[in-house]
Motif scaffolding. Structure first.
Motif, short mmCIF file in Angstrom:
data_model
loop_
_atom_site.label_atom_id
_atom_site.label_comp_id
_atom_site.label_asym_id
_atom_site.label_seq_id
_atom_site.Cartn_x
_atom_site.Cartn_y
_atom_site.Cartn_z
N TYR A 72 6.10 -29.04 47.60
CA TYR A 72 6.66 -29.19 46.29
C TYR A 72 7.25 -30.44 46.06
CZ TYR A 72 6.32 -24.48 43.91
OH TYR A 72 5.78 -23.31 43.38
N HIS A 125 17.42 -26.86 31.53
CA HIS A 125 17.80 -25.85 32.30
C HIS A 125 18.37 -24.72 31.83
CE1 HIS A 125 19.69 -24.85 36.59
NE2 HIS A 125 18.92 -23.90 36.19
N HIS A 138 10.49 -21.54 35.51
CA HIS A 138 11.61 -22.01 36.30
C HIS A 138 12.11 -21.00 37.38
CE1 HIS A 138 15.55 -23.62 37.38
NE2 HIS A 138 16.26 -22.63 36.81
N HIS A 141 11.81 -22.14 40.94
CA HIS A 141 12.78 -22.38 41.69
C HIS A 141 13.97 -21.48 42.22
CE1 HIS A 141 15.82 -25.45 42.63
NE2 HIS A 141 16.90 -24.85 41.80
N ARG A 155 10.11 -26.79 42.03
CA ARG A 155 10.08 -26.49 40.63
C ARG A 155 8.54 -26.48 40.43
NH1 ARG A 155 13.47 -30.54 40.64
NH2 ARG A 155 15.21 -29.17 39.87
N HIS A 159 7.07 -27.64 34.64
CA HIS A 159 8.64 -27.51 34.46
C HIS A 159 9.36 -29.13 34.73
CE1 HIS A 159 12.98 -25.90 34.58
NE2 HIS A 159 12.25 -25.25 33.17
N GLN A 160 8.76 -29.33 36.02
CA GLN A 160 9.21 -30.79 36.29
C GLN A 160 9.07 -31.71 35.33
OE1 GLN A 160 10.68 -31.91 38.99
NE2 GLN A 160 9.92 -34.02 39.63
N GLU A 163 11.51 -30.51 31.91
CA GLU A 163 13.08 -31.08 32.46
C GLU A 163 13.13 -32.63 32.23
OE1 GLU A 163 15.59 -28.13 34.84
OE2 GLU A 163 13.92 -29.19 36.12
#
Length: 297
Positions: A72, A125, A138, A141, A155, A159-160, A163
């Motif tokens: 990751y 988040h 999420h 995570h 993550r 989603h990375q 965010e």
């Protein structure tokens, strides 16, 4: 002496890492010849420290998660690099606003950019705990059943992107220099190490301002309802503004299990976790929170 170390290690690590990053990049050295060694050095230092003085001894042993979390980290760091190169290309190709205060000292510019990025990290988040699809992204995570420095970057790739993009895009639109953004992201990366570390440090008064492990561990409690607090990545101000801050003297002793209580059969391979938000079959095997009609409000 132990108490002094516990209180001093967080500011010492953050100030020294930030100082090296800011000085090196401001001085014109190649960004990545500064950033990569600094992140690697402090990552290894924190790893050694958390083995020497762990918050939770059981977390030192690991849960066969090192290779997964390292995967990751590498993939998501690669996404950050692509974003930085895109930032350079867009800034050099299009005429953008020149609103960012480039006349200020470099370190002040970094703090401004970091604050902008941090707000949008907090907001996405926070919303990821309210929106069903975002939570499915999420949840990866939160699936970790131990906390240590490396899984701060664990993550889903999508989603990375979700965010990180808003804050970086705002920085781009207002004319933030790319080296400022690179420095801000590197400092944030070190804080993510310290936010998730298994090192038993105390932040003292600093935890009123910064998102440290003492606060963030509670966010990873296995009980979903208890975990709806302390969303911040760097500054606690956003949690205070949106009434999601939580700090209680008993947190240190009452943490309990972490992870997702409803999903103890969470997939443990990168590709199954990648498919988790999109595959009902994968989620059913994990006993998905939402598929059990649990109210998330």
């Amino acid at each position: 002496m132990e108490r002094l170390f516990q209180l001093g290690v967080y500011p010492l690590i953050m100030l020294s890492a930030s100082g090296v990053l800011i000085y090196g990049i401001q001085s014109g050295f190649n960004q990545y010849l500064i950033v990569l060694p600094v992140i690697s050095f402090f990552g290894m230092l924190i790893l050694l420290l958390e083995r020497w003085m762990p918050y939770e001894i059981d977390w030192v042993k690991g849960k066969n998660d090192w290779n997964l979390d390292l995967t990751y980290y590498i993939i998501n760091y690669g996404i950050k690099l692509v974003a930085q190169f895109l930032f350079l290309w867009i800034a050099g190709t299009f005429t953008l606003a020149a609103w960012f205060p480039t006349h200020l000292p470099f370190w002040v510019q970094v703090l401004i950019a970091l604050t902008i990025i941090d707000f949008f990290l907090f907001f996405v988040h926070w919303q990821s705990h309210q929106n069903e699809f975002l939570w499915k992204l999420h949840a990866i995570h939160h699936s970790s059943e131990r906390l240590y420095f490396l899984n701060g970057e664990k993550r889903h790739a999508l989603h990375q992107i979700l965010e990180g993009t808003p804050g970086i895009f705002i920085c781009l639109l207002i004319g933030t220099p790319q080296p400022v953004v690179v420095t801000a992201l590197a400092i944030l990366g070190i804080n993510m190490f310290m936010q998730h570390t298994n090192l038993n440090y105390k932040a003292g008064i600093l935890k009123k301002f910064f998102c440290v492990a003492e606060l963030h561990r509670w966010h990873h409690r296995a009980d979903y309802r208890d975990a709806q607090v302390n969303y911040g990545a760097w500054l606690t101000i956003w949690d205070h503004i949106f009434a999601t801050a939580y700090d209680h003297p008993g947190m240190q002793q009452q943490l309990g299990p972490i992870g997702i209580a409803e999903e103890r059969n969470f997939p443990n391979s990168y590709w199954k976790q990648f498919l988790y938000p999109f595959s009902k079959k994968v989620r059913q095997k994990a006993k998905t929170l939402f598929d059990q009609d649990v109210n998330i409000d």
